[in-house]
Design a protein around this motif. Structure first.
Motif, short mmCIF file in Angstrom:
data_model
loop_
_atom_site.label_atom_id
_atom_site.label_comp_id
_atom_site.label_asym_id
_atom_site.label_seq_id
_atom_site.Cartn_x
_atom_site.Cartn_y
_atom_site.Cartn_z
N ALA A 1 5.71 6.36 6.20
CA ALA A 1 7.05 6.11 6.72
C ALA A 1 8.03 7.23 6.35
O ALA A 1 8.85 7.64 7.15
CB ALA A 1 7.57 4.77 6.21
N PHE A 2 7.90 7.72 5.09
CA PHE A 2 8.83 8.76 4.63
C PHE A 2 8.36 10.16 4.99
O PHE A 2 9.14 11.11 4.95
CB PHE A 2 9.02 8.67 3.11
CG PHE A 2 10.00 7.63 2.66
CD1 PHE A 2 11.36 7.89 2.68
CD2 PHE A 2 9.58 6.39 2.22
CE1 PHE A 2 12.28 6.94 2.26
CE2 PHE A 2 10.49 5.43 1.80
CZ PHE A 2 11.84 5.70 1.83
N LEU B 1 15.96 5.58 7.18
CA LEU B 1 15.83 5.35 5.73
C LEU B 1 15.64 3.87 5.44
O LEU B 1 14.75 3.47 4.69
CB LEU B 1 17.05 5.89 4.99
CG LEU B 1 17.10 5.60 3.48
CD1 LEU B 1 15.90 6.20 2.76
CD2 LEU B 1 18.40 6.11 2.86
N VAL B 2 16.48 3.04 6.04
CA VAL B 2 16.42 1.60 5.79
C VAL B 2 15.06 1.06 6.22
O VAL B 2 14.40 0.32 5.49
CB VAL B 2 17.57 0.86 6.53
CG1 VAL B 2 17.36 -0.64 6.49
CG2 VAL B 2 18.91 1.24 5.90
N ARG B 3 14.60 1.47 7.40
CA ARG B 3 13.32 0.98 7.91
C ARG B 3 12.16 1.45 7.02
O ARG B 3 11.26 0.70 6.70
CB ARG B 3 13.12 1.47 9.35
CG ARG B 3 11.89 0.92 10.05
CD ARG B 3 11.82 1.32 11.53
NE ARG B 3 12.47 2.60 11.84
CZ ARG B 3 11.96 3.81 11.56
NH1 ARG B 3 10.79 3.92 10.98
NH2 ARG B 3 12.64 4.92 11.87
N SER B 4 12.22 2.70 6.57
CA SER B 4 11.13 3.25 5.75
C SER B 4 11.09 2.62 4.36
O SER B 4 10.03 2.33 3.82
CB SER B 4 11.29 4.77 5.60
OG SER B 4 11.32 5.38 6.86
N ASP C 1 0.86 -1.17 0.00
CA ASP C 1 0.00 0.00 0.00
C ASP C 1 0.91 1.24 0.00
O ASP C 1 1.69 1.44 0.93
CB ASP C 1 -0.86 -0.07 1.27
CG ASP C 1 -1.66 1.20 1.50
OD1 ASP C 1 -1.62 2.10 0.64
OD2 ASP C 1 -2.32 1.27 2.56
N PRO C 2 0.83 2.07 -1.05
CA PRO C 2 1.71 3.25 -1.13
C PRO C 2 1.54 4.17 0.09
O PRO C 2 2.48 4.89 0.46
CB PRO C 2 1.27 3.97 -2.40
CG PRO C 2 0.39 3.04 -3.14
CD PRO C 2 -0.10 1.99 -2.20
#
Ligand SMILES: *Cc1c(COP(=O)(O)O)cnc(C)c1O
Length: 455
Positions: free
Chosen positions: A39-40, A58-61, A32-33
């Protein structure tokens, strides 16, 4: 300075962990976008965030929205992997933060381009005297090649297009195959020629330009400034235009032959497929991707021109403050960018990593695996509609609606990723085998998944 070493090591470890997961992770997980946007998203913080925290965030998002296109069972579009040494070199290009503009801004970047450029010309059958611009993608390479073409055909008509533009210029004829890549049209838009200018030439049975029709179109119009867009590697079928005969026809007419060889030009690098691009050396400009079949990391492509002076005249600019400009065209004199990522490091590293035999083996292996796909799906009762000459396979599963359902089901399943296309009025599954790590087992697993999902 201890901090930056730790940070870079963390980034490299994350990238390596992702790459190691590729053979086993689902290819193209539906997401789902909104999850990614959340997250971002959020407001920009007013105060700084420590770099390690930024990296962790960044990695998690990004993780749930990453696509496994560098993996062995991604057969969408025409997508290569990213060779290990080439990827590491690209990480260094970022770490070194070099400006690939010219030999003053980065002597090393320009030297790497010069060496890689020579190797590329040798592999692709392009004359050693040609110039090479290192650009972002074949879209950009087509634009540069056609800008050189525009310069030369108008110069021969006594018109300086760089100074005077196209207003009042002698008309240019642009001839292109019916099945040319859509980026050719965008390049023509950017160059002020527009898309209506194209005089289309019908294609033969497998999607290569019909030579008789090309001759007729050339004869039907005037002998003024003429550019002909040829192709090595039809994006649907893989078919290559008969370059020797086509270039000879174009030159007899006084025209400029541009070859869009985004992936198909690599046929020249293997003795087994070289005949498909016989006569490639006769063209005037060539566009080829690095991030497709050569398996360089995104983004990477090459714009070649038989006449370095024409290439430089079309693309270079001068400015009083720019030391190092004005000599033989190098670096950004051959591209549409001014400041530029040092892409030559990754190209040089990838070519060294493979060697000449490795490049040939990569081409041969992908072609053999495309054949294996075609055989497997034919045996399973499905219809392969193109002649599989390179790495592209088109498959029909009955009517259009059913084919679209099968493509969607394969994409959702995650064993492999394939795209859909419309070719000759029919909806089809489109399979492109371009990754250096794909094995026979990957193809067999994918054929089994497609067969199961089509039932
Ligand atoms: C992919 C492709 C292009 C465009 O290349 P990009 O790397 O996406 O810019 C142009 N022509 C052909 C034949 C292609 O396959």
């Amino acid at each position: 300075m201890e901090g930056i070493s730790r940070l870079f090591r963390l980034a490299a470890d994350h990238a390596a962990a992702f790459r190691r997961s590729l053979p086993d992770r689902p290819v193209g997980t539906p997401i789902d976008p909104g999850v990614l946007a959340e997250a971002f998203g959020g407001p920009l913080a007013s105060s700084p965030t420590p770099p390690e925290q930024v990296l962790a965030d960044l990695v998690r998002s990004a993780e749930p929205g990453l696509v496994a296109n560098a993996g062995p069972r991604y057969f969408g579009f025409v997508v290569g992997g990213a060779l290990p040494a080439a990827t590491a070199a690209d990480m260094l290009a970022a770490g070194w933060d070099q400006i690939g503009h010219n030999a003053v801004t980065s002597p090393a970047a320009i030297a790497a381009e010069a060496a890689a450029g020579s190797w590329l010309k040798e592999l692709l059958g392009i004359p050693a005297s040609a110039s090479v611009g290192f650009v972002t993608g074949c879209q950009a390479a087509n634009t540069v090649g056609l800008a050189a073409a525009r310069h030369q055909v108008l110069a021969e008509a006594g018109w300086d297009v760089e100074r005077r533009g196209l207003l009042g210029a002698p008309p240019i004829r642009v001839i292109g195959g019916d099945e040319r890549h859509a980026t050719i049209d965008r390049s023509l838009r950017l160059l002020g020629l527009g898309t209506d200018v194209v005089e289309p030439v019908p294609a033969g049975p497998n999607g290569a330009i019909d030579l008789g029709a090309l001759r007729d179109v050339l004869r039907a119009g005037s002998a003024g400034p003429t550019i002909v867009c040829l192709q090595a590697g039809n994006v649907n079928t893989g078919a290559c235009d008969q370059l020797r005969e086509a270039c000879e026809l174009v030159h007899r007419h006084g025209g400029w032959a541009h070859v869009d060889g985004a992936f198909g030009l690599w046929a020249a690098a293997s003795p087994a497929t070289r005949h498909l691009v016989d006569g490639v050396e006769l063209a005037d400009s060539w566009a080829c991707d690095g991030h497709k079949w050569l398996n360089l990391p995104y983004d990477s492509a090459f714009a070649f021109c038989s006449r370095p002076d024409v290439h430089g005249a079309a693309m270079s600019y001068a400015a009083a403050y720019l030391v190092g400009s004005g000599g033989a065209p190098v670096g950004s004199d051959l591209t549409a960018e001014s400041s530029r990522r040092a892409r030559g490091f990754a190209a040089w590293a990838g070519l060294r990593e493979l060697g000449r035999d490795g490049v040939a083996a990569l081409v041969d292996r992908c072609c053999a695996l495309a054949g294996r796909f075609a055989d497997g799906l034919t045996s399973a009762g499905f219809e392969v509609v193109n002649e599989v000459v390179l790495n592209q396979v088109l498959v029909g599963f009955g009517d259009d609606a059913h084919t679209d359902r099968v493509v969607a089901a394969v994409q959702a399943d995650g064993t492999c990723w394939v795209g859909g296309t419309t070719w000759r009025g029919r909806r089809l599954m489109r399979i492109s085998v371009s990754n250096a790590t794909t094995t026979e087992a990957d193809v067999d697993r994918s054929v089994a998944a497609i067969t199961r999902l089509a039932a």
